[in-house]
Design an enzyme around this catalytic site. Sequence first.
Site, PDB file in Angstrom:
ATOM      1  N   SER A 283      -3.399  -0.214  -4.759  1.00  0.00           N
ATOM      2  CA  SER A 283      -2.766  -1.320  -4.021  1.00  0.00           C
ATOM      3  C   SER A 283      -3.745  -2.436  -3.705  1.00  0.00           C
ATOM      4  O   SER A 283      -3.383  -3.392  -3.020  1.00  0.00           O
ATOM      5  CB  SER A 283      -2.127  -0.792  -2.733  1.00  0.00           C
ATOM      6  OG  SER A 283      -3.090  -0.164  -1.910  1.00  0.00           O
TER       7      SER A 283
ATOM      8  N   GLU B 114      -6.256   8.784  -1.593  1.00  0.00           N
ATOM      9  CA  GLU B 114      -6.443   7.359  -1.305  1.00  0.00           C
ATOM     10  C   GLU B 114      -7.375   6.676  -2.305  1.00  0.00           C
ATOM     11  O   GLU B 114      -7.145   5.528  -2.677  1.00  0.00           O
ATOM     12  CB  GLU B 114      -7.015   7.153   0.106  1.00  0.00           C
ATOM     13  CG  GLU B 114      -6.073   7.509   1.248  1.00  0.00           C
ATOM     14  CD  GLU B 114      -4.956   6.486   1.464  1.00  0.00           C
ATOM     15  OE1 GLU B 114      -4.884   5.490   0.730  1.00  0.00           O
ATOM     16  OE2 GLU B 114      -4.144   6.716   2.382  1.00  0.00           O
TER      17      GLU B 114
ATOM     18  N   HIS C 204       1.125   4.507  -2.577  1.00  0.00           N
ATOM     19  CA  HIS C 204       1.425   5.937  -2.405  1.00  0.00           C
ATOM     20  C   HIS C 204       2.669   6.341  -3.198  1.00  0.00           C
ATOM     21  O   HIS C 204       2.754   7.471  -3.681  1.00  0.00           O
ATOM     22  CB  HIS C 204       1.616   6.278  -0.925  1.00  0.00           C
ATOM     23  CG  HIS C 204       0.316   6.390  -0.186  1.00  0.00           C
ATOM     24  ND1 HIS C 204      -0.576   7.417  -0.397  1.00  0.00           N
ATOM     25  CD2 HIS C 204      -0.242   5.590   0.761  1.00  0.00           C
ATOM     26  CE1 HIS C 204      -1.633   7.247   0.388  1.00  0.00           C
ATOM     27  NE2 HIS C 204      -1.460   6.142   1.102  1.00  0.00           N
TER      28      HIS C 204
ATOM     29  N   HIS D 220       0.827  -1.209   0.000  1.00  0.00           N
ATOM     30  CA  HIS D 220       0.000   0.000   0.000  1.00  0.00           C
ATOM     31  C   HIS D 220       0.864   1.263   0.000  1.00  0.00           C
ATOM     32  O   HIS D 220       0.617   2.180  -0.783  1.00  0.00           O
ATOM     33  CB  HIS D 220      -0.923   0.000   1.222  1.00  0.00           C
ATOM     34  CG  HIS D 220      -1.691   1.277   1.356  1.00  0.00           C
ATOM     35  ND1 HIS D 220      -2.700   1.626   0.490  1.00  0.00           N
ATOM     36  CD2 HIS D 220      -1.554   2.315   2.219  1.00  0.00           C
ATOM     37  CE1 HIS D 220      -3.166   2.820   0.819  1.00  0.00           C
ATOM     38  NE2 HIS D 220      -2.483   3.271   1.868  1.00  0.00           N
TER      39      HIS D 220
HETATM   40 FE   LIG Z   1      -2.757   5.245   2.545  1.00  0.00          FE
END
Ligand SMILES: [Fe+2]
Length: 294
Positions: A223, A204, A163, A158
């Site tokens: 992700s 996000e 990111h 993730h």
């Molecule tokens: Fe995050």
Amino acid sequence: MSTHAPMPAPIVPAPAFELPSGYPGHDDAAYLTHRAVIAEAAHGHLPGAEPPHIAYTPQDHACWNQITHALAPLWRKYATAEVREAMEGLALPTDRVPQLAESSRRLRELTGFSFAPAAGIVPLQDFYGTLADSVFQSTQFIRHYASPLFSPEPDMVHEVLGHGATLASPRFADLYRQFGAAARRAETRESLKAVSRVFWFTLEYGLLGDPGSPMAYGASLLSSYGELQQFRQAYICPLDVRRMVTVPYDVTEYQSVLFAAYAFEELEDFVGAFCAGVDGDTGDRLGVTADQRW
Ligand SMILES: [Fe+2]
């Protein structure tokens, strides 16, 4: 010649680490010890220093290999062009877990951001605040190898892959910094919740492009092997701060409402205007309540 008998090696108890029942690996003693060692390394980290080297296991490397290869075709189909270009620049390995230090060095060259190791969940104010300093606090563990395509926790897949894809883009990286600066001015829990919600529905879970067939740039979507294939089934709205901060939300489910910008410039204008206006009254103005979840 010494007459002393050799001293036995001291027995160092393994640090304790627990995962909730039902989490992959919660009953795997070797994995829990490994996680404890990784968390301990982050506790000893000094601000500004390179992230500590982690001795990843063959299972960790196999897990990373499996998830990166599973995500690759989905990214080609569903990730925005900006994300795919940025990932080429970040050049993460696919056959082994990257060390956070090497990913951090590359990121710094690209956008000035760096990764700092986090031992666990970081308080919101701390997490967002350091974004203003171009620092992203990242875990260094990877999900249990028995569940390579799903993790209930934000792991390296993730943080570094998800990111990292936007932190490696100068334009996206600037949005992270703006959220960081906004969080530092938020002052109240309600205003911080508003910042957190808008971050959630942009960096996000954000989408870009035609609402009929948008592409993903949000780290949580990028992700998630499962959700990246299904996000277009969500109700997709235009960018709207008030709606973002009040829409019902369930962390255990795929998002039922997502927000898409037609173009990158629209996203930049939206985030820029919101973040610039954040102060201690933002939460009240937007109707955020103290008992509302973040
Ligand atoms: Fe995050």
